[in-house]
Write a protein that holds these residues in place. Structure first.
Motif, PDB file in Angstrom:
ATOM      1  N   THR A  55      39.672  50.000  37.277  1.00 32.71           N
ATOM      2  CA  THR A  55      40.854  49.269  37.731  1.00 32.71           C
ATOM      3  C   THR A  55      41.994  49.396  36.725  1.00 32.71           C
ATOM      4  O   THR A  55      43.159  49.552  37.107  1.00 32.71           O
ATOM      5  CB  THR A  55      40.518  47.774  37.937  1.00 32.71           C
ATOM      6  N   ARG A  56      41.671  49.356  35.458  1.00 31.97           N
ATOM      7  CA  ARG A  56      42.695  49.473  34.419  1.00 31.97           C
ATOM      8  C   ARG A  56      43.399  50.827  34.480  1.00 31.97           C
ATOM      9  O   ARG A  56      44.615  50.913  34.310  1.00 31.97           O
ATOM     10  CB  ARG A  56      42.076  49.254  33.044  1.00 31.97           C
ATOM     11  N   GLU A  57      42.656  51.886  34.718  1.00 29.50           N
ATOM     12  CA  GLU A  57      43.252  53.219  34.844  1.00 29.50           C
ATOM     13  C   GLU A  57      44.231  53.269  36.009  1.00 29.50           C
ATOM     14  O   GLU A  57      45.307  53.848  35.904  1.00 29.50           O
ATOM     15  CB  GLU A  57      42.168  54.276  35.057  1.00 29.50           C
ATOM     16  N   VAL A  58      43.835  52.652  37.124  1.00 31.45           N
ATOM     17  CA  VAL A  58      44.694  52.636  38.307  1.00 31.45           C
ATOM     18  C   VAL A  58      45.981  51.879  38.007  1.00 31.45           C
ATOM     19  O   VAL A  58      47.078  52.353  38.310  1.00 31.45           O
ATOM     20  CB  VAL A  58      43.956  52.020  39.518  1.00 31.45           C
ATOM     21  N   VAL A  59      45.843  50.703  37.396  1.00 27.34           N
ATOM     22  CA  VAL A  59      47.018  49.880  37.086  1.00 27.34           C
ATOM     23  C   VAL A  59      47.932  50.614  36.109  1.00 27.34           C
ATOM     24  O   VAL A  59      49.157  50.633  36.291  1.00 27.34           O
ATOM     25  CB  VAL A  59      46.583  48.506  36.534  1.00 27.34           C
ATOM     26  N   ASP A  60      47.368  51.225  35.075  1.00 27.99           N
ATOM     27  CA  ASP A  60      48.183  51.961  34.103  1.00 27.99           C
ATOM     28  C   ASP A  60      48.946  53.105  34.762  1.00 27.99           C
ATOM     29  O   ASP A  60      50.128  53.310  34.502  1.00 27.99           O
ATOM     30  CB  ASP A  60      47.309  52.513  32.968  1.00 27.99           C
TER      31      ASP A  60
END
Length: 100
Positions: A64-69
């Motif tokens: 999820t963090r990769e997507v948000v970044d």
């Protein structure tokens, strides 16, 4: 006096705002066009990357963090490109209103 101020070097990847001695002003226009082209290419790349990472996130292959970044980076690039486009359009309209 600041030590080493005379040894300042140009930062790599930046453009001069004023023409260099012996360099025609037409070349400066080309440098501006190259900068705008590079900005557009970078923005498109970030948007495509964000789309790909988002699809990976939907499949469960990305964190999820990769997507948000990726999405935030793409959004920031798009907002910067839109702001620069708006400034260019405003400058064009100001020039077109000038009396000859």
């Amino acid at each position: 006096m600041i030590p080493g101020i005379g040894d300042l070097q140009r930062i790599p990847g930046t453009q001069r705002l004023l023409p260099e001695p012996g360099r025609p002003e037409a070349a400066m226009g080309e440098a501006f066009a190259e900068m705008v082209t590079r900005l557009a290419s970078t923005t498109i790349t970030r948007l495509e990357t964000a789309e790909a990472v988002s699809l990976q996130g939907l499949k469960g292959e990305a964190d999820t963090r990769e997507v948000v970044d990726a999405v935030l980076s793409a959004e920031q690039s798009l907002q910067a490109a839109i702001a620069i486009r708006d400034k260019i359009v405003t400058a064009y309209l100001e020039i077109s209103r000038m009396a000859i």
